[in-house]
Enzyme design. Structure first.
Site, PDB file in Angstrom:
ATOM      1  N   LYS A  13     -15.251  20.565  66.946  1.00  0.00           N
ATOM      2  CA  LYS A  13     -15.142  19.809  65.683  1.00  0.00           C
ATOM      3  C   LYS A  13     -13.686  19.399  65.430  1.00  0.00           C
ATOM      4  CE  LYS A  13     -16.969  23.164  63.249  1.00  0.00           C
ATOM      5  NZ  LYS A  13     -17.230  24.122  64.353  1.00  0.00           N
ATOM      6  N   ARG A  88     -20.454  25.206  54.992  1.00  0.00           N
ATOM      7  CA  ARG A  88     -20.919  26.204  55.957  1.00  0.00           C
ATOM      8  C   ARG A  88     -22.084  27.013  55.395  1.00  0.00           C
ATOM      9  NH1 ARG A  88     -15.615  26.711  58.936  1.00  0.00           N
ATOM     10  NH2 ARG A  88     -16.033  27.879  60.824  1.00  0.00           N
ATOM     11  N   ARG A 127      -9.155  29.009  73.791  1.00  0.00           N
ATOM     12  CA  ARG A 127      -8.560  28.065  72.832  1.00  0.00           C
ATOM     13  C   ARG A 127      -7.134  28.484  72.489  1.00  0.00           C
ATOM     14  NH1 ARG A 127     -11.572  26.371  67.425  1.00  0.00           N
ATOM     15  NH2 ARG A 127     -11.808  28.613  67.087  1.00  0.00           N
ATOM     16  N   ARG A 160      -5.446  32.104  68.224  1.00  0.00           N
ATOM     17  CA  ARG A 160      -5.894  32.576  66.906  1.00  0.00           C
ATOM     18  C   ARG A 160      -6.403  34.001  67.006  1.00  0.00           C
ATOM     19  NH1 ARG A 160      -9.660  27.863  64.396  1.00  0.00           N
ATOM     20  NH2 ARG A 160     -10.830  29.692  63.708  1.00  0.00           N
ATOM     21  N   ARG A 171     -18.802  35.643  64.578  1.00  0.00           N
ATOM     22  CA  ARG A 171     -18.797  34.287  64.010  1.00  0.00           C
ATOM     23  C   ARG A 171     -20.047  33.502  64.433  1.00  0.00           C
ATOM     24  NH1 ARG A 171     -13.154  32.210  65.810  1.00  0.00           N
ATOM     25  NH2 ARG A 171     -13.592  30.380  64.554  1.00  0.00           N
TER      26      ARG A 171
HETATM   27  P1  ADP Z   1     -14.132  23.885  66.546  1.00  0.00           P
HETATM   28  O1  ADP Z   1     -13.173  23.142  65.656  1.00  0.00           O
HETATM   29  O2  ADP Z   1     -15.527  23.327  66.510  1.00  0.00           O
HETATM   30  O3  ADP Z   1     -14.123  25.374  66.319  1.00  0.00           O
HETATM   31  P2  ADP Z   1     -12.283  23.126  68.689  1.00  0.00           P
HETATM   32  O4  ADP Z   1     -12.160  21.653  68.525  1.00  0.00           O
HETATM   33  O5  ADP Z   1     -11.124  23.952  68.296  1.00  0.00           O
HETATM   34  O6  ADP Z   1     -13.657  23.679  68.041  1.00  0.00           O
HETATM   35  O7  ADP Z   1     -12.633  23.389  70.236  1.00  0.00           O
HETATM   36  C1  ADP Z   1     -12.826  24.729  70.723  1.00  0.00           C
HETATM   37  C2  ADP Z   1     -12.183  24.850  72.112  1.00  0.00           C
HETATM   38  O8  ADP Z   1     -12.920  24.083  73.057  1.00  0.00           O
HETATM   39  C3  ADP Z   1     -10.744  24.343  72.174  1.00  0.00           C
HETATM   40  O9  ADP Z   1     -10.028  25.170  73.063  1.00  0.00           O
HETATM   41  C4  ADP Z   1     -10.893  22.911  72.713  1.00  0.00           C
HETATM   42  O10 ADP Z   1      -9.738  22.484  73.428  1.00  0.00           O
HETATM   43  C5  ADP Z   1     -12.108  23.046  73.636  1.00  0.00           C
HETATM   44  N1  ADP Z   1     -12.946  21.839  73.667  1.00  0.00           N
HETATM   45  C6  ADP Z   1     -13.224  20.982  72.645  1.00  0.00           C
HETATM   46  N2  ADP Z   1     -14.062  19.993  73.051  1.00  0.00           N
HETATM   47  C7  ADP Z   1     -14.337  20.260  74.365  1.00  0.00           C
HETATM   48  C8  ADP Z   1     -15.142  19.613  75.356  1.00  0.00           C
HETATM   49  N3  ADP Z   1     -15.854  18.502  75.060  1.00  0.00           N
HETATM   50  N4  ADP Z   1     -15.178  20.159  76.590  1.00  0.00           N
HETATM   51  C9  ADP Z   1     -14.465  21.295  76.874  1.00  0.00           C
HETATM   52  N5  ADP Z   1     -13.687  21.933  76.001  1.00  0.00           N
HETATM   53  C10 ADP Z   1     -13.631  21.438  74.762  1.00  0.00           C
HETATM   54  P1  AMP Z   2     -12.480  27.359  61.397  1.00  0.00           P
HETATM   55  O1  AMP Z   2     -11.042  27.014  61.538  1.00  0.00           O
HETATM   56  O2  AMP Z   2     -13.315  26.234  60.864  1.00  0.00           O
HETATM   57  O3  AMP Z   2     -13.065  27.971  62.660  1.00  0.00           O
HETATM   58  O4  AMP Z   2     -12.557  28.489  60.270  1.00  0.00           O
HETATM   59  C1  AMP Z   2     -11.929  29.749  60.447  1.00  0.00           C
HETATM   60  C2  AMP Z   2     -12.472  30.745  59.441  1.00  0.00           C
HETATM   61  O5  AMP Z   2     -12.155  30.324  58.100  1.00  0.00           O
HETATM   62  C3  AMP Z   2     -13.987  30.945  59.445  1.00  0.00           C
HETATM   63  O6  AMP Z   2     -14.432  31.857  60.446  1.00  0.00           O
HETATM   64  C4  AMP Z   2     -14.223  31.466  58.029  1.00  0.00           C
HETATM   65  O7  AMP Z   2     -13.858  32.824  57.920  1.00  0.00           O
HETATM   66  C5  AMP Z   2     -13.213  30.650  57.208  1.00  0.00           C
HETATM   67  N1  AMP Z   2     -13.814  29.401  56.708  1.00  0.00           N
HETATM   68  C6  AMP Z   2     -13.502  28.131  57.088  1.00  0.00           C
HETATM   69  N2  AMP Z   2     -14.255  27.240  56.427  1.00  0.00           N
HETATM   70  C7  AMP Z   2     -15.088  27.950  55.632  1.00  0.00           C
HETATM   71  C8  AMP Z   2     -16.132  27.626  54.715  1.00  0.00           C
HETATM   72  N3  AMP Z   2     -16.498  26.344  54.509  1.00  0.00           N
HETATM   73  N4  AMP Z   2     -16.763  28.628  54.069  1.00  0.00           N
HETATM   74  C9  AMP Z   2     -16.417  29.900  54.258  1.00  0.00           C
HETATM   75  N5  AMP Z   2     -15.464  30.298  55.105  1.00  0.00           N
HETATM   76  C10 AMP Z   2     -14.798  29.339  55.799  1.00  0.00           C
END
Ligand code: ADP
Ligand code: AMP
Length: 214
Positions: A13, A88, A127, A160, A171
């Site tokens: 995302k 969420r 990541r 992270r 999660r």
């Molecule tokens: P989210 O915001 O949904 O938690 P991220 O955008 O941070 O996910 O992506 C999670 C991990 O996967 C990151 O390390 C990112 O670089 C990698 N990633 C994202 N899109 C792809 C893809 N299409 N193929 C492989 N790896 C990906």
């Molecule tokens: P993210 O960066 O989207 O993976 O979010 C990291 C963490 O922040 C999540 O695992 C939750 O603990 C908290 N968080 C982010 N967005 C929300 C939301 N909309 N509602 C509740 N907790 C959230």
């Protein structure tokens, strides 16, 4: 254009959000980024949120909804916005609908990035994120050009704390219990569009642009 991004943690995302925000010129609003900024600044909200985040749990709706309403009231959202990581829970989705209805706005697209659970662990544990701008990298799938430095702003990239294997499992459980019901919620509202998130990052983005229009 008002867009929300749905999908499990690690679906991509944040990665897609940066590109969508640039191309369609709408602000990228990540509740996770907002919480992390508050944690690093040790604000009252940050202190409250940290305990939940570190355990892989959701921050309570009461804390989260008001932050988003505040952010959406900002003038930069008047021509659209991209929400990443919110809503969420069904309660958050209902609160968002009510807030937008009051302003005679609505969500145009709920974009679901579909990735099976079997791919998530490798994505999350590999990541790395920019400590300053939040850009997302992956040690194998999307490395930064200079090791340890962000391509966009040059700041240090870090892992992270909540991307440890144990927390990722929690999660994922939280996602299936509390967030997955939103797929039905937005299907009923007839605004759900799904893309296959297992493809290369650029191909996923192409699919997203096919949906949003070019
Ligand atoms: P989210 O915001 O949904 O938690 P991220 O955008 O941070 O996910 O992506 C999670 C991990 O996967 C990151 O390390 C990112 O670089 C990698 N990633 C994202 N899109 C792809 C893809 N299409 N193929 C492989 N790896 C990906
Ligand atoms: P993210 O960066 O989207 O993976 O979010 C990291 C963490 O922040 C999540 O695992 C939750 O603990 C908290 N968080 C982010 N967005 C929300 C939301 N909309 N509602 C509740 N907790 C959230």
């Amino acid at each position: 254009m008002n867009i929300i991004l749905l999908g499990p943690p690690g679906a991509g995302k944040g990665t897609q959000a940066k590109q969508i925000s640039d191309k369609y010129n709408i602000p990228h609003i990540s509740t996770g980024d907002i919480f992390r900024k508050n944690i690093s600044e040790k604000t009252e909200l940050g202190v409250k949120a940290q305990g939940y985040i570190d355990k892989g749990l959701l921050v309570p709706d009461e804390l989260t909804i008001d932050i988003v309403k505040d952010r959406l009231s900002n003038v930069d959202c008047k021509n659209g916005f991209l929400l990443d990581g919110f809503p969420r829970t069904v309660k958050q989705a209902e609160a968002l609908d009510l807030f937008l209805e009051d302003k005679e706005h609505k969500i145009d697209y709920a974009l679901l990035i579909k990735v099976p659970e079997s791919s998530i662990l490798e994505r999350m544990t590999g990541r790395r994120v920019c400590s300053k701008c939040g850009a997302s990298y992956h040690i194998k799938f999307n490395p930064s050009k200079v090791a340890g430095k962000c391509d966009i702003c040059g700041s240090d990239i870090i892992q992270r704390k909540d991307d440890s294997e144990e927390t990722v499992q929690e999660r994922l459980d939280v996602y299936s219990r509390q967030t997955e019901p939103l797929i039905d919620y937005y299907t009923s509202a007839k605004i759900l569009c799904a893309v296959d998130g297992t493809q290369d990052i650029d191909v996923v983005f192409e699919n997203v642009c096919d949906i949003l229009g070019r």
